[in-house]
Write a protein that holds these residues in place. Structure first.
Motif, PDB file in Angstrom:
ATOM      1  N   ALA A  32      -3.290 -12.382  -1.356  1.00  0.00           N
ATOM      2  CA  ALA A  32      -2.132 -12.416  -0.464  1.00  0.00           C
ATOM      3  C   ALA A  32      -2.159 -11.221   0.496  1.00  0.00           C
ATOM      4  O   ALA A  32      -1.863 -11.359   1.699  1.00  0.00           O
ATOM      5  CB  ALA A  32      -0.842 -12.414  -1.281  1.00  0.00           C
ATOM      6  N   GLU A  33      -2.529 -10.058  -0.021  1.00  0.00           N
ATOM      7  CA  GLU A  33      -2.627  -8.877   0.839  1.00  0.00           C
ATOM      8  C   GLU A  33      -3.757  -9.063   1.862  1.00  0.00           C
ATOM      9  O   GLU A  33      -3.606  -8.716   3.039  1.00  0.00           O
ATOM     10  CB  GLU A  33      -2.872  -7.637  -0.006  1.00  0.00           C
ATOM     11  N   GLY A  34      -4.882  -9.606   1.399  1.00  0.00           N
ATOM     12  CA  GLY A  34      -5.998  -9.844   2.306  1.00  0.00           C
ATOM     13  C   GLY A  34      -5.649 -10.848   3.388  1.00  0.00           C
ATOM     14  O   GLY A  34      -6.067 -10.709   4.542  1.00  0.00           O
ATOM     15  N   TYR A  35      -4.874 -11.867   3.009  1.00  0.00           N
ATOM     16  CA  TYR A  35      -4.474 -12.898   3.973  1.00  0.00           C
ATOM     17  C   TYR A  35      -3.570 -12.313   5.056  1.00  0.00           C
ATOM     18  O   TYR A  35      -3.722 -12.617   6.242  1.00  0.00           O
ATOM     19  CB  TYR A  35      -3.775 -14.026   3.236  1.00  0.00           C
ATOM     20  N   ARG A  36      -2.652 -11.466   4.643  1.00  0.00           N
ATOM     21  CA  ARG A  36      -1.759 -10.831   5.624  1.00  0.00           C
ATOM     22  C   ARG A  36      -2.539  -9.928   6.568  1.00  0.00           C
ATOM     23  O   ARG A  36      -2.196  -9.809   7.754  1.00  0.00           O
ATOM     24  CB  ARG A  36      -0.676 -10.027   4.902  1.00  0.00           C
ATOM     25  N   ALA A  37      -3.606  -9.322   6.058  1.00  0.00           N
ATOM     26  CA  ALA A  37      -4.358  -8.369   6.883  1.00  0.00           C
ATOM     27  C   ALA A  37      -5.405  -9.042   7.766  1.00  0.00           C
ATOM     28  O   ALA A  37      -5.632  -8.610   8.902  1.00  0.00           O
ATOM     29  CB  ALA A  37      -5.045  -7.341   5.976  1.00  0.00           C
ATOM     30  N   ALA A  97     -10.868 -10.659  -0.585  1.00  0.00           N
ATOM     31  CA  ALA A  97     -10.100  -9.878  -1.544  1.00  0.00           C
ATOM     32  C   ALA A  97     -10.099 -10.531  -2.921  1.00  0.00           C
ATOM     33  O   ALA A  97     -10.248  -9.857  -3.952  1.00  0.00           O
ATOM     34  CB  ALA A  97      -8.664  -9.703  -1.039  1.00  0.00           C
ATOM     35  N   LEU A 106      -8.349 -13.245   2.764  1.00  0.00           N
ATOM     36  CA  LEU A 106      -7.865 -13.814   1.500  1.00  0.00           C
ATOM     37  C   LEU A 106      -9.021 -13.977   0.519  1.00  0.00           C
ATOM     38  O   LEU A 106      -8.968 -13.491  -0.622  1.00  0.00           O
ATOM     39  CB  LEU A 106      -7.191 -15.154   1.781  1.00  0.00           C
ATOM     40  N   ASP A 151      -0.499 -20.235   2.425  1.00  0.00           N
ATOM     41  CA  ASP A 151       0.710 -19.671   1.820  1.00  0.00           C
ATOM     42  C   ASP A 151       1.135 -20.494   0.604  1.00  0.00           C
ATOM     43  O   ASP A 151       1.492 -19.938  -0.442  1.00  0.00           O
ATOM     44  CB  ASP A 151       1.846 -19.618   2.847  1.00  0.00           C
ATOM     45  N   GLN A 153      -2.668 -11.847  -6.010  1.00  0.00           N
ATOM     46  CA  GLN A 153      -1.940 -10.770  -5.330  1.00  0.00           C
ATOM     47  C   GLN A 153      -2.839 -10.053  -4.331  1.00  0.00           C
ATOM     48  O   GLN A 153      -2.414  -9.736  -3.216  1.00  0.00           O
ATOM     49  CB  GLN A 153      -1.368  -9.811  -6.367  1.00  0.00           C
ATOM     50  N   ALA A 154      -4.092  -9.817  -4.713  1.00  0.00           N
ATOM     51  CA  ALA A 154      -5.039  -9.206  -3.778  1.00  0.00           C
ATOM     52  C   ALA A 154      -5.302 -10.154  -2.608  1.00  0.00           C
ATOM     53  O   ALA A 154      -5.377  -9.722  -1.449  1.00  0.00           O
ATOM     54  CB  ALA A 154      -6.344  -8.876  -4.497  1.00  0.00           C
TER      55      ALA A 154
END
Length: 227
Positions: free
Chosen positions: A136-141, A150, A147, A110, A133-134
């Motif tokens: 961060a989305e990959g990390y959340r998923a 992506a 991470l 993070d 930004q990609a």
């Protein structure tokens, strides 16, 4: 190795840009010295002294000291110094990049994403901003694997468009465990003479590749960059 190092440093001996050239020389010597090359540390100390004389309050000198502390294994000191500098000079780029490097190594993902995004926006680096930004989305998923997967997809697209370096693609591929892409990208980075390749021997992102014969050859030839 030593002769190649000083051939590289001599490119900056007649640079008229003052502290900037000296600081670069300090970092080149320091980073390669920490990688195991033989270096005349009298020359290193003279370069540091000269940089401080030229600009004793230089943010760049302070930031570079933080990075050197990290590579010397003094991580907590490095973080404290760089955090202080980022608070006192929030628009100065280097501390954010250096903190991102450290947070990535510490798996503080993070914080890594936050510092990298700050750096990208300060620099106006839209390619990096899109990758973060990609990521961060990959990390959340999907956590760390998501991470890096992506980020790698975006970086490869940006590299094809001429807006990203092969070295950065290699770093992300190595972190993902995609050794083939990492090694191919490192070879491309060397052929292009990308300056980031100077950090190859100590960059912790490549730790999993250090026993690979192709990687070891690339690391051996790291200073064989085009003029």
């Amino acid at each position: 190795m030593q002769r190649k190092l000083f051939d590289l440093i001599r490119r900056f001996q007649h640079d008229e840009r003052g502290a900037f050239a000296v600081i670069f020389a300090v970092m080149a010597i320091s980073l390669i010295a920490l990688s195991g090359a033989a270096v005349d540390f009298t020359t290193l100390q003279q370069a540091r002294t000269r940089a401080q004389e030229l600009d004793p309050q230089s943010h760049a000198i302070l930031a570079n000291r933080g990075l050197i502390l990290f590579y010397a294994g003094r991580t907590n000191e490095a973080i404290a110094l760089l955090q202080d500098l980022s608070r006192s000079a929030p628009n100065f780029l280097s501390p954010h990049y250096y903190l991102a490097t450290i947070y990535l190594d510490r798996r503080r993902y993070d914080d890594y994403l936050a510092e990298t995004l700050t750096a990208a926006r300060l620099e106006g680096n839209t390619a990096l901003e899109a990758a973060v930004q990609a990521g961060a989305e990959g990390y959340r998923a999907a956590g760390a694997k998501g991470l890096f997967a992506a980020m790698l997809a975006v970086q490869q697209s940006e590299l094809a468009a001429g807006r990203e370096t092969a070295f950065n693609v290699a770093r992300t591929a190595a972190l993902l465990g995609d050794d083939r892409t990492a090694l191919q990208s490192l070879q491309r980075s060397q052929e292009a003479g990308e300056p980031d390749l100077l950090g190859l021997r100590i960059d912790p992102s490549f730790n999993a590749l250090r026993a690979d014969p192709q990687f070891r050859q690339l690391a051996t030839n790291v200073l064989d960059v085009p003029e």
